[in-house]
Design an enzyme around this catalytic site. Structure first.
Site, PDB file in Angstrom:
ATOM      1  N   ASP A 111      47.477  28.320  43.803  1.00  0.00           N
ATOM      2  CA  ASP A 111      46.849  29.125  42.751  1.00  0.00           C
ATOM      3  C   ASP A 111      45.639  28.357  42.220  1.00  0.00           C
ATOM      4  O   ASP A 111      44.527  28.522  42.718  1.00  0.00           O
ATOM      5  CB  ASP A 111      47.918  29.407  41.681  1.00  0.00           C
ATOM      6  N   LYS A 139      46.132  32.469  46.688  1.00  0.00           N
ATOM      7  CA  LYS A 139      45.495  33.536  45.911  1.00  0.00           C
ATOM      8  C   LYS A 139      44.004  33.589  46.185  1.00  0.00           C
ATOM      9  O   LYS A 139      43.360  32.548  46.280  1.00  0.00           O
ATOM     10  CB  LYS A 139      45.748  33.308  44.419  1.00  0.00           C
ATOM     11  N   VAL A 161      53.020  37.220  41.564  1.00  0.00           N
ATOM     12  CA  VAL A 161      54.010  37.718  42.522  1.00  0.00           C
ATOM     13  C   VAL A 161      55.324  36.946  42.399  1.00  0.00           C
ATOM     14  O   VAL A 161      55.343  35.801  41.929  1.00  0.00           O
ATOM     15  CB  VAL A 161      53.491  37.619  43.970  1.00  0.00           C
TER      16      VAL A 161
HETATM   17  P1  5GP Z   1      48.746  25.773  41.007  1.00  0.00           P
HETATM   18  O1  5GP Z   1      49.144  24.399  40.573  1.00  0.00           O
HETATM   19  O2  5GP Z   1      48.077  25.854  42.348  1.00  0.00           O
HETATM   20  O3  5GP Z   1      47.998  26.515  39.931  1.00  0.00           O
HETATM   21  O4  5GP Z   1      50.045  26.632  41.077  1.00  0.00           O
HETATM   22  C1  5GP Z   1      51.000  26.408  41.994  1.00  0.00           C
HETATM   23  C2  5GP Z   1      52.367  26.670  41.410  1.00  0.00           C
HETATM   24  O5  5GP Z   1      52.345  27.656  40.382  1.00  0.00           O
HETATM   25  C3  5GP Z   1      53.237  27.195  42.498  1.00  0.00           C
HETATM   26  O6  5GP Z   1      54.018  26.157  43.027  1.00  0.00           O
HETATM   27  C4  5GP Z   1      54.087  28.227  41.817  1.00  0.00           C
HETATM   28  O7  5GP Z   1      55.279  27.625  41.396  1.00  0.00           O
HETATM   29  C5  5GP Z   1      53.308  28.647  40.597  1.00  0.00           C
HETATM   30  N1  5GP Z   1      52.613  29.944  40.807  1.00  0.00           N
HETATM   31  C6  5GP Z   1      51.292  30.150  40.963  1.00  0.00           C
HETATM   32  N2  5GP Z   1      51.013  31.455  41.132  1.00  0.00           N
HETATM   33  C7  5GP Z   1      52.204  32.101  41.063  1.00  0.00           C
HETATM   34  C8  5GP Z   1      52.584  33.484  41.167  1.00  0.00           C
HETATM   35  O8  5GP Z   1      51.814  34.422  41.385  1.00  0.00           O
HETATM   36  N3  5GP Z   1      53.920  33.731  41.052  1.00  0.00           N
HETATM   37  C9  5GP Z   1      54.852  32.772  40.832  1.00  0.00           C
HETATM   38  N4  5GP Z   1      56.109  33.152  40.732  1.00  0.00           N
HETATM   39  N5  5GP Z   1      54.522  31.462  40.737  1.00  0.00           N
HETATM   40  C10 5GP Z   1      53.222  31.139  40.865  1.00  0.00           C
END
Ligand code: 5GP
Ligand code: MG
Length: 201
Positions: A111, A139, A161
């Protein structure tokens, strides 16, 4: 639970097919790294979201494989945007050194990229021979595209999601498809938010 689903984004058959393809790609790369020696991989799934994905993926890797866990907290309780990612060192089973290992870090979704950046920085200090990353979902947003991930299952719209390991308030991980939730379910989650400190993403 089923009535909370708004839309199925990726169904179980498409996931299964793609996981098999990812397994083939990863196996070929690790075999190449191993040169003439036996191919061996160290998988580092990020808890909790990647458990379903890694359980399927590992069965498409016909090579010697170890699984070492790491846990990153973000998304406390009923939040749908990740913030303040930090590694939970009490939960990891990483060895002190990964010297010589071919490491593959696995997460459910990319994300903002904060989680993978944190984990890869930590693992790099353990001096693995190679370090790659694999996510089931990425994403379509600039921050996610900036992080260069080695293997991606699917690029998805910038929506929240759940399913196939991904949670909302720690629920819905057991849904076999990747889905979006109805606004009522999101509201209910916010109302019931019993945010446990340090819940694992
Ligand atoms: P980042 O650190 O890249 O922002 O986010 C990664 C973490 O955020 C992922 O391991 C996941 O646990 C959570 N995450 C990010 N987007 C989503 C989403 O759309 N749905 C869910 N359930 N978790 C997400
Ligand atoms: Mg996660």
């Amino acid at each position: 639970m089923q009535s909370d689903i708004a839309r199925v984004l990726i169904d179980r058959a498409a996931i299964a097919k793609r996981v098999e393809e990812l397994g083939r790609l990863i196996t070929a790369d690790i075999a190449r790294d191993g040169g003439n020696g036996p191919a061996e991989i160290t998988l580092v799934p990020i808890l909790t979201g990647s458990i379903v994905f890694v359980a399927d993926l590992v069965r498409h890797l016909p090579i010697m494989a170890q699984i070492r866990l790491i846990s990153v907290s973000s998304y406390p309780g009923a939040a749908t945007a990740s913030k303040d990612a930090h590694i939970r060192e009490d939960l990891d089973t990483l060895p002190r050194s990964l010297r010589g290992a071919h490491v593959l870090v696995i997460d459910d979704i990319l994300d903002s990229g904060r989680t993978l950046r944190l984990v890869t920085d930590l693992i790099r200090e353990k001096e693995p021979a190679t370090l790659r990353t694999c996510v089931l979902l990425r994403k379509r947003r600039p921050e996610a595209m900036e992080f260069s991930v080695d293997y991606t299952g699917f690029d998805i719209p910038d929506e929240f999601v759940v399913g196939f390991g991904l949670d909302y308030n720690d629920y819905y991980r057991n849904l076999p498809d990747i889905v979006t939730l109805r606004p009522e379910a999101i509201r209910r989650g916010l109302a019931q938010d019993h945010a446990k400190p340090g819940g694992a993403a």
